[in-house]
Design a protein around this motif. Structure first.
Motif, PDB file in Angstrom:
ATOM      1  N   GLN A  17     -26.447 -57.815 -31.367  1.00 42.12           N
ATOM      2  CA  GLN A  17     -25.352 -56.878 -31.110  1.00 42.12           C
ATOM      3  C   GLN A  17     -24.233 -57.022 -32.135  1.00 42.12           C
ATOM      4  O   GLN A  17     -23.569 -56.038 -32.461  1.00 42.12           O
ATOM      5  CB  GLN A  17     -24.786 -57.091 -29.706  1.00 42.12           C
ATOM      6  N   ARG A  18     -24.015 -58.238 -32.642  1.00 46.69           N
ATOM      7  CA  ARG A  18     -22.939 -58.448 -33.610  1.00 46.69           C
ATOM      8  C   ARG A  18     -23.313 -58.034 -35.026  1.00 46.69           C
ATOM      9  O   ARG A  18     -22.445 -57.947 -35.885  1.00 46.69           O
ATOM     10  CB  ARG A  18     -22.514 -59.914 -33.588  1.00 46.69           C
ATOM     11  N   ARG A  19     -24.588 -57.788 -35.274  1.00 47.09           N
ATOM     12  CA  ARG A  19     -25.007 -57.362 -36.617  1.00 47.09           C
ATOM     13  C   ARG A  19     -24.533 -55.943 -36.887  1.00 47.09           C
ATOM     14  O   ARG A  19     -24.357 -55.155 -35.958  1.00 47.09           O
ATOM     15  CB  ARG A  19     -26.529 -57.412 -36.736  1.00 47.09           C
ATOM     16  N   PRO A  20     -24.348 -55.582 -38.170  1.00 48.14           N
ATOM     17  CA  PRO A  20     -23.976 -54.200 -38.469  1.00 48.14           C
ATOM     18  C   PRO A  20     -25.101 -53.232 -38.102  1.00 48.14           C
ATOM     19  O   PRO A  20     -26.264 -53.622 -37.992  1.00 48.14           O
ATOM     20  CB  PRO A  20     -23.733 -54.198 -39.980  1.00 48.14           C
ATOM     21  N   LEU A  21     -24.741 -51.982 -37.916  1.00 44.94           N
ATOM     22  CA  LEU A  21     -25.732 -50.990 -37.472  1.00 44.94           C
ATOM     23  C   LEU A  21     -26.837 -50.757 -38.486  1.00 44.94           C
ATOM     24  O   LEU A  21     -27.942 -50.362 -38.131  1.00 44.94           O
ATOM     25  CB  LEU A  21     -25.039 -49.672 -37.143  1.00 44.94           C
ATOM     26  N   GLU A  22     -26.556 -50.979 -39.775  1.00 43.64           N
ATOM     27  CA  GLU A  22     -27.589 -50.746 -40.792  1.00 43.64           C
ATOM     28  C   GLU A  22     -28.490 -51.959 -41.011  1.00 43.64           C
ATOM     29  O   GLU A  22     -29.408 -51.908 -41.822  1.00 43.64           O
ATOM     30  CB  GLU A  22     -26.948 -50.338 -42.126  1.00 43.64           C
ATOM     31  N   VAL A  40     -32.707 -55.808 -38.355  1.00 43.50           N
ATOM     32  CA  VAL A  40     -33.005 -56.300 -37.018  1.00 43.50           C
ATOM     33  C   VAL A  40     -32.371 -55.400 -35.962  1.00 43.50           C
ATOM     34  O   VAL A  40     -32.937 -55.175 -34.900  1.00 43.50           O
ATOM     35  CB  VAL A  40     -32.547 -57.765 -36.852  1.00 43.50           C
ATOM     36  N   HIS A  41     -31.220 -54.856 -36.252  1.00 42.92           N
ATOM     37  CA  HIS A  41     -30.557 -53.967 -35.302  1.00 42.92           C
ATOM     38  C   HIS A  41     -31.331 -52.661 -35.172  1.00 42.92           C
ATOM     39  O   HIS A  41     -31.527 -52.141 -34.076  1.00 42.92           O
ATOM     40  CB  HIS A  41     -29.122 -53.702 -35.750  1.00 42.92           C
TER      41      HIS A  41
END
Length: 108
Positions: free
Chosen positions: A68-73, A76-77
């Motif tokens: 969830q903390r990773r950027p949208l691009e 893994v997200h």
């Protein structure tokens, strides 16, 4: 035993197999056999180990927080949280996905 377990959806059968293997190791560690008829709770209290199902839940929710903390691009997200709608699925009950299992843990 839990290496990579935060990434795959677990069924009740998987959790049962993991808990059986864990108890075999804990019994071996304590020097008991099944013939000694010592309860699992007693062995867990003696060693001071939480059940593997709780540890699995903790690992999965920790991994979900990282995703969830990773950027949208981030790959893994995109790979975890996107669902393809145009795929024809087979008959029967749909397979449990990772995000559905995380939603179940969050509800609990």
């Amino acid at each position: 035993m839990l290496y990579g377990a935060e990434c795959w959806p677990t069924k009740r059968r998987h959790v049962q197999q993991l808990s059986v293997a864990e108890m075999q190791m804990l019994r071996w560690f304590c020097g008991h056999t099944r013939r000694d008829r010592v309860r699992n709770e007693v062995i867990r209290d003696r060693v001071g180990v939480a059940p593997i199902e709780e540890k699995l839940t903790q690992h999965r929710l920790r991994w979900f927080g990282h995703v969830q903390r990773r950027p949208l691009e981030a790959p893994v997200h995109n790979g975890v949280l996107e669902r393809v709608d145009n795929v024809k699925r087979g008959r029967g009950r749909p397979k449990l996905t990772w995000d559905e299992s995380v939603k179940r843990y969050l509800k609990d």
